[in-house]
Design an enzyme around this catalytic site. Structure first.
Site, PDB file in Angstrom:
ATOM      1  N   ARG A 199     -16.680   4.788  -5.688  1.00 20.38           N
ATOM      2  CA  ARG A 199     -15.354   4.690  -6.317  1.00 20.38           C
ATOM      3  C   ARG A 199     -15.077   3.269  -6.773  1.00 20.38           C
ATOM      4  O   ARG A 199     -15.666   2.308  -6.273  1.00 20.38           O
ATOM      5  CB  ARG A 199     -14.240   5.149  -5.384  1.00 20.38           C
ATOM      6  CG  ARG A 199     -13.436   4.063  -4.706  1.00 20.38           C
ATOM      7  CD  ARG A 199     -11.938   4.404  -4.646  1.00 20.38           C
ATOM      8  NE  ARG A 199     -11.382   4.641  -5.958  1.00 20.38           N
ATOM      9  CZ  ARG A 199     -10.142   5.098  -6.184  1.00 20.38           C
ATOM     10  NH1 ARG A 199      -9.350   5.390  -5.180  1.00 20.38           N
ATOM     11  NH2 ARG A 199      -9.700   5.271  -7.397  1.00 20.38           N
TER      12      ARG A 199
ATOM     13  N   ARG B 152      -2.613   7.288 -13.975  1.00 23.71           N
ATOM     14  CA  ARG B 152      -1.187   7.514 -13.754  1.00 23.71           C
ATOM     15  C   ARG B 152      -0.428   7.731 -15.070  1.00 23.71           C
ATOM     16  O   ARG B 152       0.642   8.333 -15.082  1.00 23.71           O
ATOM     17  CB  ARG B 152      -0.568   6.300 -13.036  1.00 23.71           C
ATOM     18  CG  ARG B 152      -0.937   6.154 -11.583  1.00 23.71           C
ATOM     19  CD  ARG B 152      -0.416   4.825 -11.056  1.00 23.71           C
ATOM     20  NE  ARG B 152      -0.941   4.536  -9.741  1.00 23.71           N
ATOM     21  CZ  ARG B 152      -0.252   4.675  -8.604  1.00 23.71           C
ATOM     22  NH1 ARG B 152       0.979   5.152  -8.649  1.00 23.71           N
ATOM     23  NH2 ARG B 152      -0.795   4.367  -7.449  1.00 23.71           N
TER      24      ARG B 152
ATOM     25  N   THR C 164      -8.544   9.212   4.316  1.00 28.89           N
ATOM     26  CA  THR C 164      -8.387   8.015   3.511  1.00 28.89           C
ATOM     27  C   THR C 164      -7.328   8.298   2.454  1.00 28.89           C
ATOM     28  O   THR C 164      -6.885   9.441   2.287  1.00 28.89           O
ATOM     29  CB  THR C 164      -9.725   7.600   2.862  1.00 28.89           C
ATOM     30  OG1 THR C 164      -9.585   6.301   2.264  1.00 28.89           O
ATOM     31  CG2 THR C 164     -10.167   8.596   1.808  1.00 28.89           C
ATOM     32  N   SER C 165      -6.910   7.259   1.729  1.00 28.12           N
ATOM     33  CA  SER C 165      -5.793   7.407   0.786  1.00 28.12           C
ATOM     34  C   SER C 165      -6.028   8.512  -0.237  1.00 28.12           C
ATOM     35  O   SER C 165      -5.096   9.211  -0.640  1.00 28.12           O
ATOM     36  CB  SER C 165      -5.546   6.090   0.054  1.00 28.12           C
ATOM     37  OG  SER C 165      -5.169   5.074   0.955  1.00 28.12           O
TER      38      SER C 165
ATOM     39  N   ARG D 215       6.734  16.894 -36.172  1.00 25.51           N
ATOM     40  CA  ARG D 215       6.710  16.413 -34.784  1.00 25.51           C
ATOM     41  C   ARG D 215       5.528  17.006 -34.031  1.00 25.51           C
ATOM     42  O   ARG D 215       4.906  16.335 -33.204  1.00 25.51           O
ATOM     43  CB  ARG D 215       8.022  16.757 -34.076  1.00 25.51           C
ATOM     44  CG  ARG D 215       8.106  16.179 -32.668  1.00 25.51           C
ATOM     45  CD  ARG D 215       9.430  16.508 -32.006  1.00 25.51           C
ATOM     46  NE  ARG D 215      10.533  15.820 -32.641  1.00 25.51           N
ATOM     47  CZ  ARG D 215      11.805  15.946 -32.247  1.00 25.51           C
ATOM     48  NH1 ARG D 215      12.115  16.753 -31.233  1.00 25.51           N
ATOM     49  NH2 ARG D 215      12.765  15.288 -32.867  1.00 25.51           N
TER      50      ARG D 215
ATOM     51  N   SER E  55      -7.037   3.970 -11.612  1.00 20.74           N
ATOM     52  CA  SER E  55      -5.714   4.314 -11.106  1.00 20.74           C
ATOM     53  C   SER E  55      -4.596   4.143 -12.128  1.00 20.74           C
ATOM     54  O   SER E  55      -3.848   5.080 -12.413  1.00 20.74           O
ATOM     55  CB  SER E  55      -5.401   3.473  -9.859  1.00 20.74           C
ATOM     56  OG  SER E  55      -4.134   3.786  -9.360  1.00 20.74           O
TER      57      SER E  55
ATOM     58  N   SER F  72      17.905  14.833 -44.645  1.00 15.49           N
ATOM     59  CA  SER F  72      17.670  13.460 -45.075  1.00 15.49           C
ATOM     60  C   SER F  72      19.005  12.724 -45.121  1.00 15.49           C
ATOM     61  O   SER F  72      20.012  13.273 -45.560  1.00 15.49           O
ATOM     62  CB  SER F  72      17.016  13.430 -46.462  1.00 15.49           C
ATOM     63  OG  SER F  72      17.047  12.124 -47.005  1.00 15.49           O
TER      64      SER F  72
ATOM     65  N   HIS G 109      -9.929  24.294 -50.344  1.00 17.99           N
ATOM     66  CA  HIS G 109      -9.745  22.946 -50.917  1.00 17.99           C
ATOM     67  C   HIS G 109      -8.305  22.757 -51.418  1.00 17.99           C
ATOM     68  O   HIS G 109      -8.047  21.907 -52.263  1.00 17.99           O
ATOM     69  CB  HIS G 109     -10.731  22.681 -52.061  1.00 17.99           C
ATOM     70  CG  HIS G 109     -12.126  23.116 -51.764  1.00 17.99           C
ATOM     71  ND1 HIS G 109     -13.012  22.344 -51.063  1.00 17.99           N
ATOM     72  CD2 HIS G 109     -12.768  24.288 -52.039  1.00 17.99           C
ATOM     73  CE1 HIS G 109     -14.161  23.001 -50.934  1.00 17.99           C
ATOM     74  NE2 HIS G 109     -14.034  24.182 -51.500  1.00 17.99           N
TER      75      HIS G 109
ATOM     76  N   HIS H 110       0.861  -1.183   0.000  1.00 18.09           N
ATOM     77  CA  HIS H 110       0.000   0.000   0.000  1.00 18.09           C
ATOM     78  C   HIS H 110       0.894   1.228   0.000  1.00 18.09           C
ATOM     79  O   HIS H 110       1.619   1.472   0.971  1.00 18.09           O
ATOM     80  CB  HIS H 110      -0.912  -0.016   1.227  1.00 18.09           C
ATOM     81  CG  HIS H 110      -2.081   0.921   1.118  1.00 18.09           C
ATOM     82  ND1 HIS H 110      -1.956   2.300   1.192  1.00 18.09           N
ATOM     83  CD2 HIS H 110      -3.417   0.676   0.932  1.00 18.09           C
ATOM     84  CE1 HIS H 110      -3.151   2.854   1.071  1.00 18.09           C
ATOM     85  NE2 HIS H 110      -4.055   1.901   0.907  1.00 18.09           N
TER      86      HIS H 110
END
Length: 483
Positions: free
Chosen positions: A328, A337, A110-111, A302, A333, A288, A158, A85
């Site tokens: 929940r 993440r 709680t967590s 990119r 989770s 290239s 176009h 945990h």
């Protein structure tokens, strides 16, 4: 850099150090500890006691504050192997450093108190960095638009030559989309709230127990925590977690920025093919490996590549939000993440690329003029015809002649590969009564751009300048990109 295991290109090649830190372990776990301090302080200030004695004392708080940043990761790691945990492992590790306060860390929570509140805090920080870079992209584009507001260029519908515009006016189209993204970002970021401390199902049952049912005191907990963590408020109701729709709203902002950047990068790539505009190309850059003469638009490519990833990534939190069960379920989770940090890291890389490209964008007016003059005789035919009518010609007869000569000129261009000779054909026809010089007076590019230069001026003055003035403290960002 690890060479014997996978490393994310988002960290190694694309995202800035600033964005990487926001999603780092140090940021995450120091924020956990700040939240534990905020909770303990709040409970102390609200008079939490047992048999008339305070449960939490100032020396406990001081001890906790002293160890916010020096996280003993190895202790937490070893503990997690045992208890499986992550939150309780870090509670244990923090307690080892803070023996006086060990028993009150995480009291009543709680967590998700540390996990979810930290996620909101991290997203808020990341949105602030995105906001800063987005403003700077808009600023760079405004400089470009101002510089080229009067530069006539063929517009395309176009991807076919259409009524002319200016290079600066085209840049305002890119700016307007980024401005929409900025407005959306500010709205969503302005609406972010903390989860607060609402317990395992959002009912604050643990605090009802701790404070002996004193509702007035319980009602003060979330506002006090929010203030200590720099937020105005907490979400008024929740299950164990904040609604995963929050993540959906945030990632949709990132997807919108990605779409705007993608559109701009596509335009630049097409213009670079036409040799009218070119992205920065460094002195020793190789375009290239096989074709030494090439200057590929790799930065714009990119941008497009990362943008597609972000737009697809935005689907993750939407599905996650829809799949949450009742108060929940933990199938959010692992996805969360990955999808949230990667969306931000990718957008950070996109905006750095946009800053780099726009800052060094090269325009080739002579090539633009050449392309312009190859098409303008067709576009100028109505004006030429009106001049010929004023000189005594018959409008209907001249219209038919222009139609016929235009088809002949188009055939010369398309089938014979020669230059557009419509001007010569009209000048040679006595029905028009115009010399070549008179016709060419009608071919000046600036005569065909309409209100484009003024539209740029007004847009920059009335829309963009107020935004930049409002954000002048964050202007001046320059981006360094990796290969």
């Amino acid at each position: 850099m690890s060479t014997d295991r996978y490393t994310s290109p988002l960290s190694e090649r694309y995202a800035s150090k600033e964005m990487q830190y926001i999603f780092s372990q140090d940021m995450k776990f120091t924020t956990w500890r700040k939240l534990w301090v905020a909770l303990a302080e709040t409970e102390m200030e609200l008079g939490l006691s047992e048999n008339g004695k305070p449960v939490i004392t100032q020396d406990m708080i001081d001890e906790l504050k002293e160890h916010i940043s020096d996280i003993n990761y190895e202790v937490a790691k070893e503990r997690e192997k045992l208890v499986r945990h992550d939150v309780m492992s870090h509670v244990y590790a923090y307690g080892k450093q803070c023996p006086k306060a060990a028993g009150i860390i995480h009291l009543g929570a709680t967590s998700c108190y540390v996990g979810d509140n930290t996620d909101i805090i991290v997203m808020n920080e990341a949105l602030s960095l995105v906001h800063k870079k987005l403003v700077n992209v808009i600023s760079e584009l405004s400089v470009f638009a101002e510089k080229y507001k009067d530069q006539p260029t063929l517009a395309f519908t176009h991807f076919q030559p259409a009524q002319p515009t200016t290079v600066g006016k085209r840049a305002t189209l890119w700016m307007q989309e980024f401005l929409m993204d900025l407005e959306d970002l500010e709205y969503v970021q302005g609406s972010l709230k903390l989860l607060g401390s609402k317990g395992t199902t959002g009912t604050q049952a643990s605090f009802k127990e701790l404070f002996d049912g004193d509702q007035d005191t319980i009602d003060k907990i979330d506002p006090m925590i929010a203030e200590k963590m720099g937020f105005n408020s907490c979400y008024p109701v929740s299950g164990q977690t904040y609604s995963r729709k929050v993540d959906t709203r945030v990632l949709n902002i990132l997807a919108g920025i990605a779409a705007s950047a993608h559109k701009m990068s596509n335009d630049i790539r097409l213009l670079q093919h036409l040799k009218e505009v070119e992205e920065p190309f460094e002195k020793n850059q190789i375009g290239s490996s096989a074709m030494a003469y090439k200057r590929n638009p790799m930065r714009s490519e990119r941008i497009a590549s990362l943008s597609r990833y972000v737009m697809a990534d935005a689907l993750n939190p939407a599905i996650t939000s829809s799949e949450q069960w009742f108060e929940r379920t933990l199938d959010d989770s692992a996805n969360k993440r990955i999808s949230v940090p990667e969306g931000f890291l990718a957008v950070d890389g996109i905006l750095d690329l946009c800053l780099n490209v726009v800052d060094g964008l090269v325009v080739y007016p002579k090539v633009i003029y050449k392309h312009f003059m190859a098409e303008i005789p067709f576009m100028a035919t109505e004006n030429i015809m009106m001049d010929a009518v004023k000189a005594g010609g018959n409008r209907q007869e001249l219209h038919e002649k222009i139609r016929t000569l235009s088809m002949e000129a188009a055939k010369t261009v398309k089938e014979e590969g020669k230059d557009n000779n419509l001007v010569e054909l009209i000048a040679a026809d006595p029905a028009f009564g115009l010399t070549r010089e008179q016709i060419e007076e009608r071919l000046k590019p600036e005569l065909y751009v309409g209100c484009a230069p003024r539209q740029v001026e007004v847009f920059l003055r009335d829309i963009i300048r107020p935004v930049l003035d409002k954000n002048k403290a964050v202007l001046g960002v320059k981006a360094e990109i990796s290969v």
